[in-house]
Design a protein around this motif. Structure first.
Motif, short mmCIF file in Angstrom:
data_model
loop_
_atom_site.label_atom_id
_atom_site.label_comp_id
_atom_site.label_asym_id
_atom_site.label_seq_id
_atom_site.Cartn_x
_atom_site.Cartn_y
_atom_site.Cartn_z
N SER A 144 34.45 36.32 -17.45
CA SER A 144 34.82 35.80 -16.14
C SER A 144 33.60 35.47 -15.28
O SER A 144 33.72 34.81 -14.24
N ASP A 145 32.43 35.94 -15.73
CA ASP A 145 31.18 35.67 -15.00
C ASP A 145 30.02 35.99 -15.94
O ASP A 145 30.22 36.59 -17.00
N HIS A 146 28.82 35.58 -15.55
CA HIS A 146 27.67 35.89 -16.40
C HIS A 146 26.42 36.16 -15.57
O HIS A 146 26.36 35.82 -14.38
N ILE A 147 25.45 36.77 -16.23
CA ILE A 147 24.10 36.93 -15.67
C ILE A 147 23.16 36.22 -16.64
O ILE A 147 23.03 36.61 -17.80
N ASN A 148 22.52 35.17 -16.15
CA ASN A 148 21.61 34.37 -16.96
C ASN A 148 20.19 34.92 -16.77
O ASN A 148 19.42 34.41 -15.97
N PHE A 149 19.86 35.97 -17.51
CA PHE A 149 18.59 36.66 -17.29
C PHE A 149 17.38 35.76 -17.57
O PHE A 149 16.46 35.69 -16.74
N PRO A 150 17.33 35.03 -18.71
CA PRO A 150 16.21 34.11 -18.90
C PRO A 150 16.15 33.04 -17.81
O PRO A 150 15.08 32.63 -17.37
N GLY A 151 17.33 32.59 -17.37
CA GLY A 151 17.38 31.56 -16.33
C GLY A 151 16.78 32.01 -15.03
O GLY A 151 16.12 31.25 -14.32
N LEU A 152 17.00 33.27 -14.67
CA LEU A 152 16.43 33.81 -13.45
C LEU A 152 14.90 33.86 -13.53
O LEU A 152 14.22 33.90 -12.50
N ALA A 153 14.38 33.88 -14.76
CA ALA A 153 12.93 33.92 -14.96
C ALA A 153 12.34 32.52 -15.21
O ALA A 153 11.15 32.40 -15.49
N GLY A 154 13.18 31.49 -15.14
CA GLY A 154 12.69 30.12 -15.27
C GLY A 154 13.06 29.39 -16.54
O GLY A 154 12.86 28.18 -16.64
N TYR A 155 13.60 30.11 -17.54
CA TYR A 155 14.01 29.46 -18.78
C TYR A 155 15.47 29.05 -18.67
O TYR A 155 16.38 29.75 -19.12
N HIS A 156 15.69 27.91 -18.06
CA HIS A 156 17.04 27.46 -17.69
C HIS A 156 17.38 26.17 -18.41
O HIS A 156 16.52 25.27 -18.53
N PRO A 157 18.62 26.01 -18.91
CA PRO A 157 18.98 24.79 -19.64
C PRO A 157 18.97 23.52 -18.80
O PRO A 157 18.95 22.42 -19.36
N LEU A 158 18.98 23.64 -17.47
CA LEU A 158 18.93 22.45 -16.61
C LEU A 158 17.54 22.24 -16.02
O LEU A 158 17.37 21.40 -15.13
N ARG A 159 16.56 22.98 -16.52
CA ARG A 159 15.19 22.79 -16.06
C ARG A 159 14.68 21.42 -16.49
O ARG A 159 14.96 20.97 -17.60
N GLY A 160 13.95 20.76 -15.62
CA GLY A 160 13.44 19.43 -15.92
C GLY A 160 14.22 18.36 -15.18
O GLY A 160 15.08 18.66 -14.34
N PRO A 161 13.94 17.09 -15.46
CA PRO A 161 14.64 16.00 -14.77
C PRO A 161 16.15 16.11 -14.98
O PRO A 161 16.62 16.38 -16.08
#
Length: 305
Positions: A144-161
């Motif tokens: 029902s929800d998530h914690i994106n731990f790598p994303g909080l550290a900058g490794y995010h799938p929407l990083r970039g243009p």
């Protein structure tokens, strides 16, 4: 770590992959317009068994598709029909992971490819470690929800243009896991099929892997609000939502996270350090035992889409 390729090159490869699949599906008219993408987690490739009138293509034959290297992941894209209503679906029998050395752009490529084929719903499954003390191996958890731990550290799938044709620069995720789909799944399991297996709802904690969590990390995840932990799903969910797709995500609890502090060498009665230690074989075994129930519930759910 693999890096993103330029957006223009990415879109070109995506266009070639779309053409390849449309050409492939032109020989299978009943399967040509899939409505659902199903992503099979570790040991859950048996979901493919509920598909009828199938046609498969290897990942290696699709431009831009990377190869799955993990045991329990077959590495093929399977098209078929599910349920009495003959719902056309595409099924990833084996997913791609960040820890395999792929970029998030590469691991989520199949989701955007599904969008190009006009898929409207994504069902993501995974094998996960239970962090919530109530969870036992064999239980199911609707995410029902998530914690994106790598994303909080900058490794995010929407990083970039940002790729505007798919979605906005700043994607909201407060509604990432569709309420109606979760309700449909739970009703199918408990009311229609009368599945006795525990089905919880909770928060999935995404850790990059490939190591299983240390005892201290299990305690940290529990403190931060995670109910289950795994090494996939969240990047795919983010890209699915960015692409305007509805998401249903399911974790099969395959092992209990060990959060007790390790024994001290000064203690007299010391328990073995390997007590409760997780292994990939354990994950696959638990998934195999629960797979039949998962298959039945997903079939009943997809039949209504």
């Amino acid at each position: 770590m693999a890096e993103n390729i330029p957006v223009a090159d990415y879109l070109d490869i995506l266009s070639k992959a779309t053409f390849t699949l449309k050409s492939f599906l032109s020989h299978h008219p009943a399967l040509a317009q899939p409505r659902v993408l199903i992503i099979c987690g570790s040991g859950l490739g048996g979901i493919a068994d509920i598909l009828e009138s199938t046609a498969s293509i290897s990942y290696t034959d699709i431009p831009g598709f990377k190869t799955s290297t993990v045991p329990g992941h077959a590495g093929k894209l399977l098209f078929g029909l599910i349920g009495k209503n003959k719902v056309p679906v595409m099924c990833m029998v084996g997913r791609l992971h960040f820890y395999e050395g792929y970029s998030f752009q590469e691991t989520t490529f199949p989701v955007r490819l599904a969008k190009k084929l006009d898929v409207s719903t994504v069902i993501v499954t995974n094998a996960a470690g239970g962090v919530n003390p109530e969870y036992k191996p064999g239980d199911l958890m609707l995410i029902s929800d998530h914690i994106n731990f790598p994303g909080l550290a900058g490794y995010h799938p929407l990083r970039g243009p940002n790729i505007e044709e798919f979605g906005p620069r700043f994607q909201p995720l407060s509604d990432a896991y569709d309420f109606e789909l979760r309700k449909l799944f739970y009703t199918a399991a408990k009311k229609d099929l009368k599945i006795s297996r525990n089905i919880f709802e909770g928060t999935y904690f995404f850790a990059a892997g490939p190591t299983f969590e240390s005892r201290a990390e299990v305690r940290m995840i529990r403190t931060l609000g995670g109910d289950a932990v795994g090494m996939s799903t969240v990047p795919e969910v983010i890209i699915a939502r960015h692409s305007g797709l509805k998401v249903l995500a399911l974790s099969l609890i395959t092992n209990a996270g060990v959060g007790d502090k390790p024994p001290y060498a000064t203690e007299v009665d010391v328990k073995p350090l390997d007590e409760g230690m997780a292994s990939h074989d354990e994950v696959l075994q638990a998934a195999d035992e629960a797979s039949k129930d998962v298959q039945r519930i997903i079939e009943a759910t997809v039949n209504e889409l």
